[in-house]
Design a protein around this motif. Structure first.
Motif, PDB file in Angstrom:
ATOM      1  N   GLU A  41       9.705   1.367  -5.619  1.00  0.00           N
ATOM      2  CA  GLU A  41       9.081   0.448  -4.678  1.00  0.00           C
ATOM      3  C   GLU A  41      10.097  -0.607  -4.256  1.00  0.00           C
ATOM      4  O   GLU A  41      10.970  -0.994  -5.033  1.00  0.00           O
ATOM      5  N   PRO A  43      10.392  -4.442  -1.958  1.00  0.00           N
ATOM      6  CA  PRO A  43       9.603  -5.544  -1.391  1.00  0.00           C
ATOM      7  C   PRO A  43       9.707  -5.559   0.140  1.00  0.00           C
ATOM      8  O   PRO A  43      10.745  -5.217   0.718  1.00  0.00           O
ATOM      9  N   ASN A  46      10.622 -10.625   4.775  1.00  0.00           N
ATOM     10  CA  ASN A  46       9.926 -11.589   5.638  1.00  0.00           C
ATOM     11  C   ASN A  46      10.605 -11.618   7.010  1.00  0.00           C
ATOM     12  O   ASN A  46      11.702 -12.141   7.173  1.00  0.00           O
ATOM     13  N   TYR A  86       2.252  -6.409   8.544  1.00  0.00           N
ATOM     14  CA  TYR A  86       1.355  -5.751   7.574  1.00  0.00           C
ATOM     15  C   TYR A  86       2.064  -4.542   6.980  1.00  0.00           C
ATOM     16  O   TYR A  86       2.582  -3.710   7.747  1.00  0.00           O
ATOM     17  N   PRO A  87       2.098  -4.430   5.650  1.00  0.00           N
ATOM     18  CA  PRO A  87       1.666  -5.367   4.592  1.00  0.00           C
ATOM     19  C   PRO A  87       2.424  -6.688   4.668  1.00  0.00           C
ATOM     20  O   PRO A  87       3.502  -6.777   5.242  1.00  0.00           O
ATOM     21  N   SER A  88       1.837  -7.703   4.064  1.00  0.00           N
ATOM     22  CA  SER A  88       2.381  -9.050   4.145  1.00  0.00           C
ATOM     23  C   SER A  88       3.753  -9.114   3.486  1.00  0.00           C
ATOM     24  O   SER A  88       4.053  -8.339   2.562  1.00  0.00           O
ATOM     25  N   SER A  91       5.098  -8.232  -0.574  1.00  0.00           N
ATOM     26  CA  SER A  91       4.404  -7.145  -1.276  1.00  0.00           C
ATOM     27  C   SER A  91       5.341  -5.957  -1.424  1.00  0.00           C
ATOM     28  O   SER A  91       6.229  -5.738  -0.593  1.00  0.00           O
ATOM     29  N   ARG A  92       5.125  -5.170  -2.515  1.00  0.00           N
ATOM     30  CA  ARG A  92       5.999  -4.041  -2.819  1.00  0.00           C
ATOM     31  C   ARG A  92       5.375  -2.756  -2.294  1.00  0.00           C
ATOM     32  O   ARG A  92       4.188  -2.485  -2.482  1.00  0.00           O
ATOM     33  N   VAL A  93       6.182  -1.995  -1.603  1.00  0.00           N
ATOM     34  CA  VAL A  93       5.738  -0.724  -1.034  1.00  0.00           C
ATOM     35  C   VAL A  93       6.781   0.332  -1.364  1.00  0.00           C
ATOM     36  O   VAL A  93       7.901   0.020  -1.807  1.00  0.00           O
TER      37      VAL A  93
END
Length: 345
Positions: A41, A43, A46, A86-88, A91-93
């Motif tokens: 995953e 992050p 921003n 989105y996702p903010s 958050s980890r994806v």
């Protein structure tokens, strides 16, 4: 039957089948972990309030994919500025996950110009405002369609209905102000039908019936007669009928004379002209009012008292009464009062 179930050969086949099933399940999960990067995953960076070009570059460097969607235009923010992620951020994806970016568009969303040509101007203005367009200037132009929309101009150029322009754009509307009065009819005799059409339209008239002598329909025929005649005074939008032929007007003199007898009113010049004389205004006689009559009063003479002639008794005689003047004479002359005789007691 129970004996056959507990046979070693059956048990061996059953164990082999279970082993094969467990192996397939294990291999399937391992394959999914490999292809879905299970446990790996990253992050979400921003990229809020950054330009869409900078945001895309940052996501690509982080190994993430992206999807760009334009939100409603907001003039508070810069064009192509990232408004939402989105996702903010933070958050980890999983690696390769698509990140959705909401971006402020360059301008308002385009809208189609409504079909308001030849419509009443009041209704047309309402329709333009409903779709989000603003009327900047109203230009009045002579036309037989009074108070009707003739054209719509965007940045000075006419645009057709259905053309898309940015929302809240300023448009100019050309409205008919009514026909012009007392316009001279142009002379189109000797021109081709094609040329006559352009001259008639240029002078704000309409083309009426075109009568071809040979029954054809060629715009190259020469006009040898027109009605109304050139120089006549008509209002804008009136129709002009044409007679055309491949022959010249000089060759169609008899035909022209025949049309003149039908469409031209003859004026008898042998009659003497009518003379109109101005009549001066007659002054009304002034009636003098009579002067007021002033009645002068005549003085009434006073009468002396009569003296007694003598008395035997020693008593004094009664004095005579003074005569009374009449109040208002009826005939204009006053009667003299008569003296009364004294009375002796």
């Amino acid at each position: 039957m129970l004996k056959s179930l507990f046979n070693w050969k059956v048990l061996l086949n059953l164990l082999l089948a279970i082993g094969v099933f467990v192996g397939l399940v294990y291999l399937t999960f391992r394959w999914l972990e490999y292809h879905t990067n299970h446990g790996q995953e990253v992050p979400v960076p921003n990229v809020m309030n950054k330009s869409v070009h900078d945001a895309v570059k940052i996501l690509e460097d982080a190994g993430l994919d992206y999807e760009v969607d334009s939100a409603a235009y907001d003039p508070k923010y810069k064009p192509l500025q990232v408004l939402k992620v989105y996702p903010s951020p933070g958050s980890r994806v999983k690696d390769g996950r698509a990140i959705q970016l909401m971006v402020n568009p360059k301008s308002w969303a385009p809208v189609a110009i409504p079909d308001v040509i030849n419509k009443y101007s009041g209704l047309a203005f309402q329709r333009l405002e409903q779709v989000g367009l603003k009327v900047s200037d109203t230009i009045y132009e002579p036309s037989i369609q009074k108070d009707a929309v003739l054209r719509i101009l965007y940045k000075g150029n006419p645009v057709n209905p259905g053309t898309k322009i940015p929302r809240f754009s300023l448009v100019d509307v050309v409205v008919g102000s009514g026909p012009l009065r007392n316009i001279g009819v142009p002379n189109v005799v000797g021109l081709t039908v094609k040329e006559a059409k352009m001259v008639i339209a240029k002078n704000l008239f309409e083309l009426g019936a075109v009568n071809h002598e040979d029954g054809g329909n060629s715009d190259s025929d020469i006009v040898y007669y027109q009605d109304p005649a050139s120089g006549d005074i008509r209002d804008q939008g009136m129709q002009i009928d044409l007679w055309a032929s491949k022959k010249t007007p000089a060759e169609l003199r008899s035909k022209i004379d025949e049309l003149n007898s039908m469409y031209r009113m003859k004026v008898d010049t042998t009659l003497p002209p009518i003379r109109y004389e101005e009549v001066s205004e007659v002054e009304e006689p002034k009636i003098k009012e009579p002067a007021p009559v002033v009645h002068q009063k005549k003085e009434v003479p006073k009468t002396e008292n009569a003296k007694p002639s003598g008395g035997t008794s020693g008593k004094s005689n009664t004095p005579a009464e003074k005569p009374k003047a009449s109040a208002t004479p009826s005939s204009g002359t006053q009667e003299k009062p008569k003296a009364k005789k004294p009375i002796i007691n």
